[in-house]
Design a protein around this motif. Structure first.
Motif, mmCIF file in Angstrom:
data_model
loop_
_atom_site.group_PDB
_atom_site.id
_atom_site.type_symbol
_atom_site.label_atom_id
_atom_site.label_comp_id
_atom_site.label_asym_id
_atom_site.label_seq_id
_atom_site.Cartn_x
_atom_site.Cartn_y
_atom_site.Cartn_z
ATOM 1 N N LYS A 185 0.780 -1.107 0.040
ATOM 2 C CA LYS A 185 -0.161 0.030 -0.150
ATOM 3 C C LYS A 185 0.799 1.193 0.036
ATOM 4 O O LYS A 185 0.512 2.442 -0.727
ATOM 5 C CB LYS A 185 -0.787 0.091 0.992
ATOM 6 N N HIS A 186 2.046 1.198 0.816
ATOM 7 C CA HIS A 186 3.092 2.229 0.633
ATOM 8 C C HIS A 186 3.659 2.587 -0.548
ATOM 9 O O HIS A 186 3.787 3.717 -1.185
ATOM 10 C CB HIS A 186 3.861 2.445 1.755
ATOM 11 N N ALA A 187 3.888 1.472 -1.293
ATOM 12 C CA ALA A 187 4.333 1.584 -2.765
ATOM 13 C C ALA A 187 3.453 2.294 -3.463
ATOM 14 O O ALA A 187 3.572 3.239 -4.512
ATOM 15 C CB ALA A 187 4.608 0.354 -3.255
ATOM 16 N N TRP A 188 1.975 2.023 -3.243
ATOM 17 C CA TRP A 188 0.957 2.594 -3.982
ATOM 18 C C TRP A 188 0.799 4.044 -3.674
ATOM 19 O O TRP A 188 0.647 4.870 -4.610
ATOM 20 C CB TRP A 188 -0.564 1.807 -3.767
ATOM 21 N N ASN A 189 0.861 4.546 -2.658
ATOM 22 C CA ASN A 189 1.095 5.930 -2.044
ATOM 23 C C ASN A 189 2.272 6.358 -2.855
ATOM 24 O O ASN A 189 2.049 7.937 -3.127
ATOM 25 C CB ASN A 189 1.491 5.764 -0.402
ATOM 26 N N LEU A 190 3.401 5.809 -2.884
ATOM 27 C CA LEU A 190 4.478 6.542 -3.352
ATOM 28 C C LEU A 190 3.990 6.758 -5.018
ATOM 29 O O LEU A 190 4.315 7.864 -5.596
ATOM 30 C CB LEU A 190 5.797 5.688 -3.426
ATOM 31 N N ALA A 191 3.515 5.727 -5.614
ATOM 32 C CA ALA A 191 3.221 5.872 -7.238
ATOM 33 C C ALA A 191 2.080 7.140 -7.337
ATOM 34 O O ALA A 191 2.272 8.050 -8.317
ATOM 35 C CB ALA A 191 2.573 4.695 -7.683
ATOM 36 N N THR A 229 -3.961 11.266 4.255
ATOM 37 C CA THR A 229 -5.154 10.403 3.998
ATOM 38 C C THR A 229 -5.353 9.441 5.269
ATOM 39 O O THR A 229 -6.309 8.945 5.395
ATOM 40 C CB THR A 229 -4.687 9.371 3.020
ATOM 41 N N PHE A 230 -4.476 9.578 6.168
ATOM 42 C CA PHE A 230 -4.622 8.894 7.523
ATOM 43 C C PHE A 230 -5.633 9.325 8.498
ATOM 44 O O PHE A 230 -6.300 8.968 8.914
ATOM 45 C CB PHE A 230 -3.098 8.990 8.245
ATOM 46 N N ALA A 231 -5.646 10.750 8.365
ATOM 47 C CA ALA A 231 -6.644 11.578 8.998
ATOM 48 C C ALA A 231 -8.290 11.203 8.888
ATOM 49 O O ALA A 231 -8.381 10.564 7.725
ATOM 50 C CB ALA A 231 -6.561 12.998 8.678
ATOM 51 N N ARG A 232 -8.842 11.108 9.810
ATOM 52 C CA ARG A 232 -10.390 10.690 9.776
ATOM 53 C C ARG A 232 -11.398 11.826 9.639
ATOM 54 O O ARG A 232 -12.574 11.649 9.412
ATOM 55 C CB ARG A 232 -10.734 9.838 10.748
ATOM 56 N N VAL A 287 -3.507 33.316 -2.745
ATOM 57 C CA VAL A 287 -3.474 31.854 -3.426
ATOM 58 C C VAL A 287 -3.432 30.849 -2.414
ATOM 59 O O VAL A 287 -2.280 30.595 -1.761
ATOM 60 C CB VAL A 287 -2.190 31.791 -4.405
ATOM 61 N N VAL A 288 -4.111 29.905 -2.466
ATOM 62 C CA VAL A 288 -3.669 28.606 -1.529
ATOM 63 C C VAL A 288 -3.840 27.488 -2.364
ATOM 64 O O VAL A 288 -4.478 27.250 -3.191
ATOM 65 C CB VAL A 288 -5.478 28.421 -0.747
ATOM 66 N N LYS A 289 -2.517 27.031 -1.745
ATOM 67 C CA LYS A 289 -2.332 25.686 -2.684
ATOM 68 C C LYS A 289 -2.381 24.321 -1.563
ATOM 69 O O LYS A 289 -2.030 24.617 -0.259
ATOM 70 C CB LYS A 289 -0.903 25.598 -3.094
ATOM 71 N N ARG A 290 -2.646 23.117 -2.018
ATOM 72 C CA ARG A 290 -2.949 22.216 -1.203
ATOM 73 C C ARG A 290 -2.206 20.928 -1.543
ATOM 74 O O ARG A 290 -2.171 20.488 -2.869
ATOM 75 C CB ARG A 290 -4.479 21.777 -0.893
ATOM 76 N N ILE A 291 -1.785 20.138 -0.800
ATOM 77 C CA ILE A 291 -1.098 18.802 -0.842
ATOM 78 C C ILE A 291 -1.352 17.653 0.082
ATOM 79 O O ILE A 291 -1.430 18.243 1.376
ATOM 80 C CB ILE A 291 0.376 18.796 -1.105
ATOM 81 N N THR A 292 -1.940 16.645 -0.235
ATOM 82 C CA THR A 292 -2.297 15.479 0.680
ATOM 83 C C THR A 292 -1.262 14.354 0.585
ATOM 84 O O THR A 292 -0.694 14.061 -0.603
ATOM 85 C CB THR A 292 -3.560 14.853 0.321
ATOM 86 N N VAL A 293 -0.857 13.969 1.659
ATOM 87 C CA VAL A 293 0.264 13.214 1.882
ATOM 88 C C VAL A 293 -0.372 11.978 2.870
ATOM 89 O O VAL A 293 -1.363 12.044 3.299
ATOM 90 C CB VAL A 293 1.637 13.529 2.425
ATOM 91 N N PRO A 294 0.431 10.561 2.800
ATOM 92 C CA PRO A 294 -0.077 9.454 3.669
ATOM 93 C C PRO A 294 -0.517 9.977 4.953
ATOM 94 O O PRO A 294 -1.359 9.800 5.434
ATOM 95 C CB PRO A 294 0.769 8.449 3.307
ATOM 96 N N ILE A 310 1.438 11.674 8.951
ATOM 97 C CA ILE A 310 2.019 12.855 9.760
ATOM 98 C C ILE A 310 3.526 13.001 9.220
ATOM 99 O O ILE A 310 4.147 13.901 8.987
ATOM 100 C CB ILE A 310 1.927 12.665 11.102
ATOM 101 N N LYS A 311 4.075 11.672 9.241
ATOM 102 C CA LYS A 311 5.761 12.003 8.939
ATOM 103 C C LYS A 311 6.162 12.399 7.574
ATOM 104 O O LYS A 311 7.074 12.899 7.192
ATOM 105 C CB LYS A 311 6.360 10.703 9.250
ATOM 106 N N ASN A 312 5.033 12.352 6.560
ATOM 107 C CA ASN A 312 5.326 12.669 5.244
ATOM 108 C C ASN A 312 4.869 14.147 5.018
ATOM 109 O O ASN A 312 5.075 14.893 4.151
ATOM 110 C CB ASN A 312 4.385 11.846 4.303
ATOM 111 N N THR A 313 4.350 14.940 6.202
ATOM 112 C CA THR A 313 4.112 16.197 6.029
ATOM 113 C C THR A 313 5.249 17.257 5.969
ATOM 114 O O THR A 313 4.943 18.460 5.346
ATOM 115 C CB THR A 313 3.293 16.835 7.324
ATOM 116 N N VAL A 314 6.541 16.800 6.428
ATOM 117 C CA VAL A 314 7.542 17.748 6.182
ATOM 118 C C VAL A 314 7.809 17.799 4.688
ATOM 119 O O VAL A 314 8.141 18.962 4.107
ATOM 120 C CB VAL A 314 8.817 17.148 6.902
ATOM 121 N N TRP A 315 7.840 16.755 4.094
ATOM 122 C CA TRP A 315 8.344 16.806 2.705
ATOM 123 C C TRP A 315 7.060 17.533 1.859
ATOM 124 O O TRP A 315 7.270 18.330 1.147
ATOM 125 C CB TRP A 315 8.322 15.365 1.863
#
Lengths: 152, 152, 152, 152, 152
Positions: free
Chosen positions: B120-126, C10-13, C32-39, C41-46
């Motif tokens: 699933k994290h490989a999917w996240n990366l993709a 995407t972890f957030a509920r 201008v507001v830009k948004r990015i979603t990551v898997p 919490i640890k990916n939020t820095v990137w």
């Protein structure tokens, strides 16, 4: 091939540095091995940095960690530092630690763990610098204990 | 598209690296996938750094974490290091870990968690490298467990 | 005025990202507001780094943290990373987290906390970029809970 | 003399920022004192950075920390960040915190601790910038509590 | 030989700084010893940085740590910072701490620990700058307590 560094401490109760030096010389007979001894685990980052500045691009650090919570915070700070050092310099730093409580009060056992761990991590370092470790991926290798093995 | 890196360990008891490589090749058939195996979790930062220097701008790191408090400090140090690496290089590093206690003593379950999480994290990366994850924001996605789902 | 970034997971509920985007657009209609979603919490820095490189000099990060000790170490690593990112870039990164145990098992309450916190920290961000927060110094403001108030 | 910065928060329940500003103006009448208020402790690093970029080479940071374990991790992350900021910029950052449990449930006592601590650390800052603290070395000075004193 | 720095605190209850200065002057009679006193342990990183900028390439830091969990987090943050400082500057920073609970409630014993530890780490610093510590590797040396000794 440039030099390989060995950092150990006067705090340790087993001379893991000599074990690692001997093993590295066996495994990588053409390498230059340099060693520095520092007082305790928190000083190993400076020791590794000095060896890297001295031309080593791979260093094995042999730390000995006491059993208290403060000792574990020292372990954490050192681990963070040795990782930062790798980001800052690009050098490989293999971070090996023995924790005093691992012996369960049996000094002989603790010494065996320390020697086995130093030796196996010297082998890890040599493998990383030569053939790589890819064929052991997911094999549950352990140092200081019997291998846990792959879950089949 | 430059390469995608996979870092895994010999400490792991499941070959998550191969799972991730296979999944990434399926999802991103035009990508070059490079892999390096290191001894344990604390060495993954150096492994990821090497792949980034080798041209990868996205890396998935597959760590396996023991059950003791010392193991959790190693987890913490590694997590801090992998985040620092992203700040230092700008590369995306997806940090995936399996914790030995997650299996509750059941090795088969632990293996299932490890494989599901790697896949699933490989999917996240993709997804991050292609369409993005914005449509899954707040959906309570989980890896290794069933999705928790959005609170409605 | 350059852009304002929103990072969520995407972890957030709960879809805190949409709450923050809406609130920021209300409070700062010319931004201008830009948004990015990551898997997670640890990916939020990137994610925040990418938005900063994309021109944002202020970012709100909306993290969701599980209840276990390992989750709390992930929280700690992320907090350290988001602070480092600010030192490295000079950008303002408002670090907002919801911890799953805050709901006390009541999902509806947890959702209310998440929405209130996202909204109030969007207001904090807007204040910091406009009039400042000096007149609220020491006032015991809270997000997700009623204000604690100043001790009189 | 360049400016001295004061960073405080809206999370605090006592206006420690005003106490510090007043004390610094008394002790260093020729100094320019600049103040910024941020939401909570984790934002103080950005606040201090902004004041340093604004010309301050010494900053006092007045944080207020909640009583939970998550609050303590936020304290730890902030402490690490404020130290990093000093390494990165060379500026002096005096890191002052009040922990909500210090009052033992007595708000009046908590307020007294906060005011005493802010005032005494403002004095510390002034001393560091003028005569130094060498004559108080090992004297067991405390802020917020009576001095512990030297062990004789 | 450039200068050697000594950093201590007003929080300490024993004047370890003077002990270290005296010992360093005995052991390294040609060295210039510079001292700075800061309020507490978290300020020692700035103190050491200032002495390094002032020309010292080796610094001994003498910290005193309270007994609470918050004090231990301060210890951890400081340890991380002092290690980072060494990576950033290349200087040797010997990080010496006394923890208030070490005395077991006996102030006289605590003072003896503090003095012995300061003196022995001053010796460590002098050894590192001259003959090295290699012959003491793995010997189980301790500071503040009797040596643990090598496991035979």
């Amino acid at each position: 091939m440039s030099c390989i560094g060995v950092v150990d401490t006067t705090f340790a109760r087993v001379d893991m540095g000599s074990v690692a030096v001997e093993e590295l010389k066996n495994l990588l007979p053409h390498a230059v091995v340099k060693r520095i001894t520092v007082p305790g685990i928190k000083n190993t980052v400076w020791g590794a940095l000095r060896l890297i500045k001295d031309g080593c691009d791979a260093v094995i650090v042999l730390g000995w960690v006491g059993p208290t919570q403060v000792d574990k915070y020292s372990y954490l700070a050192t681990s963070i530092g040795l990782i930062q050092l790798q980001i800052a310099t690009g050098a490989l730093v293999l971070d090996v630690t023995v924790h005093e409580e691992e012996g369960g009060g049996d000094e002989k056992k603790l010494k065996e763990i320390a020697i086995d761990r130093a030796r196996k991590h010297a082998w890890n370092l040599a493998q990383l610098l030569t053939e790589g470790l890819e064929k052991y991926a997911g094999k549950g290798l352990r140092q200081g204990y019997p291998h846990a093995g792959e879950i089949l």
